[in-house]
Design a protein around this motif. Structure first.
Motif, PDB file in Angstrom:
ATOM      1  N   GLU A  16     -14.853  -5.403  -8.093  1.00  0.00           N
ATOM      2  CA  GLU A  16     -14.760  -4.757  -6.664  1.00  0.00           C
ATOM      3  C   GLU A  16     -15.280  -5.788  -5.553  1.00  0.00           C
ATOM      4  O   GLU A  16     -14.547  -6.042  -4.642  1.00  0.00           O
ATOM      5  CB  GLU A  16     -15.539  -3.782  -6.747  1.00  0.00           C
ATOM      6  N   ILE A  17     -16.282  -6.681  -5.690  1.00  0.00           N
ATOM      7  CA  ILE A  17     -16.703  -7.538  -4.975  1.00  0.00           C
ATOM      8  C   ILE A  17     -15.815  -8.799  -4.720  1.00  0.00           C
ATOM      9  O   ILE A  17     -15.340  -9.332  -3.732  1.00  0.00           O
ATOM     10  CB  ILE A  17     -17.984  -8.172  -5.524  1.00  0.00           C
ATOM     11  N   LEU A  18     -15.069  -9.165  -5.782  1.00  0.00           N
ATOM     12  CA  LEU A  18     -14.153 -10.520  -5.647  1.00  0.00           C
ATOM     13  C   LEU A  18     -12.903  -9.904  -5.059  1.00  0.00           C
ATOM     14  O   LEU A  18     -12.297 -10.399  -4.243  1.00  0.00           O
ATOM     15  CB  LEU A  18     -13.982 -10.593  -7.307  1.00  0.00           C
ATOM     16  N   ASP A  19     -12.666  -8.651  -5.317  1.00  0.00           N
ATOM     17  CA  ASP A  19     -11.280  -8.088  -4.641  1.00  0.00           C
ATOM     18  C   ASP A  19     -11.602  -7.995  -3.031  1.00  0.00           C
ATOM     19  O   ASP A  19     -10.835  -8.399  -2.227  1.00  0.00           O
ATOM     20  CB  ASP A  19     -10.765  -6.534  -5.083  1.00  0.00           C
ATOM     21  N   VAL A  20     -12.675  -7.390  -2.745  1.00  0.00           N
ATOM     22  CA  VAL A  20     -13.135  -7.404  -1.435  1.00  0.00           C
ATOM     23  C   VAL A  20     -13.123  -8.714  -0.715  1.00  0.00           C
ATOM     24  O   VAL A  20     -12.712  -8.799   0.454  1.00  0.00           O
ATOM     25  CB  VAL A  20     -14.554  -6.365  -1.121  1.00  0.00           C
ATOM     26  N   ALA A  21     -13.845  -9.618  -1.468  1.00  0.00           N
ATOM     27  CA  ALA A  21     -14.022 -11.073  -1.068  1.00  0.00           C
ATOM     28  C   ALA A  21     -12.754 -11.521  -0.604  1.00  0.00           C
ATOM     29  O   ALA A  21     -12.434 -12.242   0.599  1.00  0.00           O
ATOM     30  CB  ALA A  21     -14.806 -11.851  -1.823  1.00  0.00           C
ATOM     31  N   LEU A  22     -11.523 -11.442  -1.376  1.00  0.00           N
ATOM     32  CA  LEU A  22     -10.198 -11.942  -1.096  1.00  0.00           C
ATOM     33  C   LEU A  22      -9.784 -11.253   0.058  1.00  0.00           C
ATOM     34  O   LEU A  22      -9.096 -12.016   0.809  1.00  0.00           O
ATOM     35  CB  LEU A  22      -9.339 -11.823  -2.255  1.00  0.00           C
ATOM     36  N   LEU A  38     -19.993 -11.084   3.158  1.00  0.00           N
ATOM     37  CA  LEU A  38     -19.440 -10.531   2.009  1.00  0.00           C
ATOM     38  C   LEU A  38     -20.304  -9.316   1.321  1.00  0.00           C
ATOM     39  O   LEU A  38     -19.607  -8.459   1.033  1.00  0.00           O
ATOM     40  CB  LEU A  38     -19.231 -11.400   0.994  1.00  0.00           C
ATOM     41  N   ALA A  39     -21.593  -9.336   1.468  1.00  0.00           N
ATOM     42  CA  ALA A  39     -22.582  -8.534   1.241  1.00  0.00           C
ATOM     43  C   ALA A  39     -22.404  -7.122   1.992  1.00  0.00           C
ATOM     44  O   ALA A  39     -22.152  -5.998   1.393  1.00  0.00           O
ATOM     45  CB  ALA A  39     -24.082  -8.861   1.159  1.00  0.00           C
ATOM     46  N   ASP A  40     -22.276  -7.420   3.324  1.00  0.00           N
ATOM     47  CA  ASP A  40     -22.049  -6.274   4.146  1.00  0.00           C
ATOM     48  C   ASP A  40     -20.783  -5.395   3.827  1.00  0.00           C
ATOM     49  O   ASP A  40     -20.713  -4.326   3.955  1.00  0.00           O
ATOM     50  CB  ASP A  40     -22.121  -6.750   5.574  1.00  0.00           C
ATOM     51  N   ALA A  41     -19.712  -6.295   3.529  1.00  0.00           N
ATOM     52  CA  ALA A  41     -18.224  -5.842   3.276  1.00  0.00           C
ATOM     53  C   ALA A  41     -18.356  -4.903   1.972  1.00  0.00           C
ATOM     54  O   ALA A  41     -17.583  -3.839   1.827  1.00  0.00           O
ATOM     55  CB  ALA A  41     -17.405  -6.822   2.959  1.00  0.00           C
ATOM     56  N   VAL A  42     -19.275  -5.062   1.024  1.00  0.00           N
ATOM     57  CA  VAL A  42     -19.484  -4.148   0.136  1.00  0.00           C
ATOM     58  C   VAL A  42     -20.582  -3.155   0.031  1.00  0.00           C
ATOM     59  O   VAL A  42     -21.077  -2.709  -1.196  1.00  0.00           O
ATOM     60  CB  VAL A  42     -19.319  -5.158  -1.331  1.00  0.00           C
ATOM     61  N   GLY A  43     -21.287  -3.383   1.026  1.00  0.00           N
ATOM     62  CA  GLY A  43     -22.616  -2.352   1.008  1.00  0.00           C
ATOM     63  C   GLY A  43     -23.652  -2.669   0.053  1.00  0.00           C
ATOM     64  O   GLY A  43     -24.412  -1.839  -0.162  1.00  0.00           O
ATOM     65  N   LEU A  44     -23.750  -4.082   0.163  1.00  0.00           N
ATOM     66  CA  LEU A  44     -25.069  -4.647  -0.746  1.00  0.00           C
ATOM     67  C   LEU A  44     -25.921  -5.559   0.029  1.00  0.00           C
ATOM     68  O   LEU A  44     -25.384  -6.024   1.290  1.00  0.00           O
ATOM     69  CB  LEU A  44     -24.706  -5.392  -1.880  1.00  0.00           C
TER      70      LEU A  44
END
Length: 209
Positions: A16-22, A38-44
């Motif tokens: 999920e993190i890698l998909d969101v990062a792209l 990137l952390a903000d984008a996945v809620g971490l």
């Protein structure tokens, strides 16, 4: 067996993190390729994000690896028409990179830093360059067997030259966005005697001189 659940969840979260990062890098550009963004984008939290990868460099490596895996599925080098369409595939990849400057900048950054043998991405990039040269040189060898490239041409050298030029043109474009990577690379392809759809096979005896 008890570890299978947490392991599967961890693997899914990494994906999920890698998909969101792209998605984030494609949308927001190179400046978005920070651990915080990137952390903000996945809620971490930043530490929570790095927990899945170990370090920032390892995170960036996995982003590039994930992108390559998706491209490999789309390209399908085992398809029998791969060699026939190799020039179109190369030019389509160039167009995609030009349209995604964020990923290009990230890739160039990691590639430059990973020249050090102990860098986490060094072996990945070494193998990546080797695989690219092999896939393209194999395709060119098949074209050569069909008489579409001169018999005395060296497919291995041509493959290396094509991607050395591609890398160099990408770097130049970072300083001057008027550099037309596609047209320059197409010029080189034709100069190396490789037929394209808009340039007939120079080794076809039925073609007029």
């Amino acid at each position: 067996m008890a570890a299978r659940g947490p392991y599967a969840k961890g693997k899914a979260k990494r994906a999920e993190i890698l998909d969101v990062a792209l998605e984030v890098i494609a949308r927001d550009g190179y400046s978005s390729a920070t651990v915080k963004h990137l952390a903000d984008a996945v809620g971490l939290s930043q530490n929570g994000l790095l927990h899945y990868f170990g370090s920032k460099d390892a995170l960036f490596l996995e982003i590039l690896r994930h992108r390559d895996e998706l491209i490999a599925i789309e390209v399908d080098a085992e398809n029998r028409d791969f060699a026939e369409n190799i020039v179109d595939r190369i030019l389509a990849a160039v167009d995609e990179e030009v349209a995604s400057p964020g990923m290009t900048r990230l890739s160039l950054r990691v590639t430059g830093e990973a020249t050090e043998p102990d860098h986490v991405a060094h072996e990945f990039l070494r193998a990546r360059y080797e695989a690219i040269r092999l896939v393209v040189s194999d395709a060119l060898s098949r074209l050569q067997s069909d008489g579409q490239i001169a018999q005395d041409a060296d497919p291995i050298a041509i493959a290396a030259l094509l991607f050395a030029s591609w890398d160099g043109l990408q770097i130049q474009r970072m300083y001057d966005d008027t550099i037309d990577i596609r047209s320059h690379l197409l010029y080189l392809i034709r100069a190396l005697g490789i037929a394209t759809r808009t340039s007939p096979n120079p080794f076809d005896p039925t073609q007029p001189l």
